[in-house]
Motif scaffolding. Structure first.
Motif, short mmCIF file in Angstrom:
data_model
loop_
_atom_site.label_atom_id
_atom_site.label_comp_id
_atom_site.label_asym_id
_atom_site.label_seq_id
_atom_site.Cartn_x
_atom_site.Cartn_y
_atom_site.Cartn_z
N LYS A 108 0.81 -1.22 0.00
CA LYS A 108 0.00 0.00 0.00
C LYS A 108 0.85 1.27 0.00
O LYS A 108 0.39 2.32 -0.44
N GLU A 109 2.06 1.18 0.52
CA GLU A 109 2.92 2.36 0.57
C GLU A 109 3.59 2.64 -0.76
O GLU A 109 4.15 3.71 -0.97
N GLY A 110 3.55 1.68 -1.68
CA GLY A 110 4.17 1.88 -2.98
C GLY A 110 5.68 1.88 -2.94
O GLY A 110 6.35 2.40 -3.84
N THR A 111 6.28 1.30 -1.89
CA THR A 111 7.74 1.31 -1.75
C THR A 111 8.38 -0.06 -1.97
O THR A 111 9.60 -0.18 -1.97
N ALA A 112 7.56 -1.11 -2.14
CA ALA A 112 8.09 -2.46 -2.33
C ALA A 112 7.53 -3.06 -3.61
O ALA A 112 6.46 -2.66 -4.09
N LEU A 113 8.24 -4.03 -4.14
CA LEU A 113 7.78 -4.71 -5.35
C LEU A 113 6.53 -5.53 -5.05
O LEU A 113 6.37 -6.08 -3.96
N ASP A 114 5.65 -5.61 -6.03
CA ASP A 114 4.47 -6.47 -5.89
C ASP A 114 4.92 -7.93 -5.90
O ASP A 114 5.95 -8.29 -6.48
N GLU A 115 4.12 -8.79 -5.25
CA GLU A 115 4.42 -10.22 -5.18
C GLU A 115 3.22 -11.03 -5.66
O GLU A 115 2.08 -10.60 -5.52
N ILE A 116 3.51 -12.20 -6.20
CA ILE A 116 2.44 -13.06 -6.72
C ILE A 116 2.76 -14.51 -6.39
O ILE A 116 3.93 -14.92 -6.34
N VAL A 117 1.71 -15.30 -6.14
CA VAL A 117 1.88 -16.73 -5.91
C VAL A 117 0.86 -17.48 -6.75
O VAL A 117 -0.31 -17.09 -6.81
N ALA A 118 1.31 -18.53 -7.42
CA ALA A 118 0.44 -19.41 -8.20
C ALA A 118 0.29 -20.72 -7.43
O ALA A 118 1.27 -21.25 -6.90
N LEU A 119 -0.94 -21.25 -7.37
CA LEU A 119 -1.17 -22.45 -6.58
C LEU A 119 -0.34 -23.63 -7.07
O LEU A 119 0.13 -24.43 -6.27
N LYS A 120 -0.17 -23.75 -8.39
CA LYS A 120 0.57 -24.89 -8.93
C LYS A 120 2.06 -24.80 -8.63
O LYS A 120 2.75 -25.82 -8.62
N ILE A 121 2.56 -23.58 -8.40
CA ILE A 121 3.99 -23.41 -8.10
C ILE A 121 4.21 -23.40 -6.60
O ILE A 121 5.14 -24.01 -6.08
N GLY A 122 3.36 -22.68 -5.88
CA GLY A 122 3.38 -22.74 -4.43
C GLY A 122 4.43 -21.91 -3.73
O GLY A 122 4.83 -22.25 -2.61
N SER A 123 4.91 -20.83 -4.35
CA SER A 123 5.86 -19.95 -3.67
C SER A 123 5.68 -18.52 -4.17
O SER A 123 5.38 -18.30 -5.35
N TRP A 124 5.86 -17.58 -3.25
CA TRP A 124 5.75 -16.17 -3.62
C TRP A 124 7.00 -15.73 -4.39
O TRP A 124 8.10 -16.19 -4.10
N ARG A 125 6.80 -14.85 -5.34
CA ARG A 125 7.94 -14.25 -6.03
C ARG A 125 7.60 -12.81 -6.38
O ARG A 125 6.44 -12.44 -6.57
N LYS A 126 8.63 -11.99 -6.45
CA LYS A 126 8.45 -10.57 -6.73
C LYS A 126 8.30 -10.35 -8.23
O LYS A 126 8.85 -11.09 -9.04
N ILE A 127 7.52 -9.32 -8.58
CA ILE A 127 7.32 -8.97 -9.98
C ILE A 127 8.27 -7.84 -10.33
O ILE A 127 8.13 -6.72 -9.82
#
Length: 384
Positions: free
Chosen positions: A164-183
């Motif tokens: 929400k602060e706009g100071t960090a990279l967005d992150e995404i997780v896919a169920l089939k992969i099962g781990s968060w990663r930065k965009i």
């Protein structure tokens, strides 16, 4: 084609058209029916059929009181209240339902002292009571908002987390992969650009992309494509003035009938715009202007086949602090048969489905024919 295969193919076509609650009864009919209903192929086939059926859309309301209860009601004009589909005591200090996509709900759970962000996130199917805990967040204290969407390219569900602060990279997780990663994207939304979510705790998902409003522009909304992870600005209606000098207490975006919509209100008047052609500024039209009836929050949640819109009103209440009311745009109250000592906390439109969040890997990306599936079941001795 063998007679047994033909008979099972007819059975599949019939069962595919039944509501989930009716399918549960067939588990006791025979071993063949039980194994059929457990097959990922059948669950996906039933799910895809339900997507195109308006009667499959339900409203799940969260009821507060001694316990936190969940009630499901049909969104058909001739609806009948369905029995309580899930009742749960409060096993955690706090938990919140953020959003839903198809049959799955994204829920945050707090197990310790008050914190901005949940201790864990899980996906839950209220129809089957099946759930899966998402991988732990790398930065749990980072104040974020979330979105849940379906990626048709990879046939997978994904959760997006935005700072929400706009100071960090967005992150995404896919169920089939099962781990968060930065965009990592050098395009529209570099870190620190200030284009952050305005006043909302979840992201709207439509046309294969997440959408949200920022505070640095009144001319466009931000979107992120769920498949190729590219950012894009979507133009808003001209001369709307989302942030005028006069008091505007709420503005946001929602999805009605697979179309993105924009709304704002000021405790006196509620305004709603909808875009007919995605991404085209000239296709925005003003759909509604309604009185707020004293509500400090009015959010559109569903569009009926006759064009009427169901809205959620939040009003101040002397007894409970906040009172939630559902009414249509023609001022018809959407009532619920609940304990008078209970009260509505929230509500979400979703679709009943057999999809199990723990089995996403088992649902094939490529289309499979009934015949190929039935031959497989015959080889395994599952046809009667």
């Amino acid at each position: 084609m063998g007679t047994d295969i033909l008979e099972e193919e007819i059975l599949i076509d019939i069962l595919t058209k039944l509501p989930v609650k009716s399918l549960f009864r067939f588990k006791c009919v025979s071993k063949s029916c039980k194994t059929l209903l457990a097959e990922p192929y059948f669950k996906k086939k039933h799910h895809n059929h339900a997507k195109n059926q308006p009667d499959s859309q339900k409203l799940l309301i969260v009821i507060g009181g001694k316990n936190l209860n969940f009630y499901c009601t049909s969104l058909s004009p001739n609806r009948l209240l369905v029995n309580d589909i899930h009742t749960a005591p409060k096993p955690f200090s706090r938990y919140k339902m953020y959003c839903c996509c198809d049959a799955l709900f994204l829920i945050g759970i707090w197990t310790g002292l008050s914190r901005d962000q949940p201790t864990m996130l899980l996906l839950w199917n209220p129809t089957t009571s099946e759930s899966i805990v998402l991988p732990p967040l790398e930065s749990p204290e980072q104040e974020s908002t979330y979105g849940l969407g379906y990626d048709s390219t990879s046939d997978d569900y994904k959760v997006l987390r935005i700072d929400k602060e706009g100071t960090a990279l967005d992150e995404i997780v896919a169920l089939k992969i099962g781990s968060w990663r930065k965009i990592y994207s050098p395009s529209v939304r570099p870190v620190g650009d200030g284009f952050i979510l305005y006043g909302k705790e979840c992201l709207s998902f439509v046309n294969g992309a997440f959408h949200w409003l920022g505070i640095d522009s009144s001319e466009s909304m931000m979107s992120l494509n769920i498949s190729d992870e590219t950012y894009k600005r979507i133009p808003l209606p001209k001369n709307v003035g989302l942030y005028p000098e006069s008091v505007t207490i709420e503005e946001g975006i929602s999805v009605l009938g697979s179309m993105i919509c924009l709304f704002n209100s000021n405790e006196i008047t509620f305004n709603l715009w909808i875009v007919k052609e995605y991404g085209v500024q000239e296709s925005w039209i003003k759909l509604l202007t309604l009185p707020c009836n004293g509500a400090f929050s009015v959010i559109p949640i569903y569009s009926f086949s006759d064009g009427k819109v169901l809205l959620r009103y939040k009003c101040r209440d002397e007894l409970r602090g906040i009172k939630v009311i559902y009414r249509t745009c023609d001022d018809q109250i959407w009532s619920f048969d609940i304990d008078p000592l209970s009260f509505i906390l929230d509500g979400f439109v979703y679709m009943e489905s057999l999809i199990n969040p723990r089995e996403i890997d088992a649902y094939p990306i490529h289309k499979q024919t009934n015949l190929a599936f039935l031959r497989k079941r015959k080889r395994e001795g599952l046809l009667e």
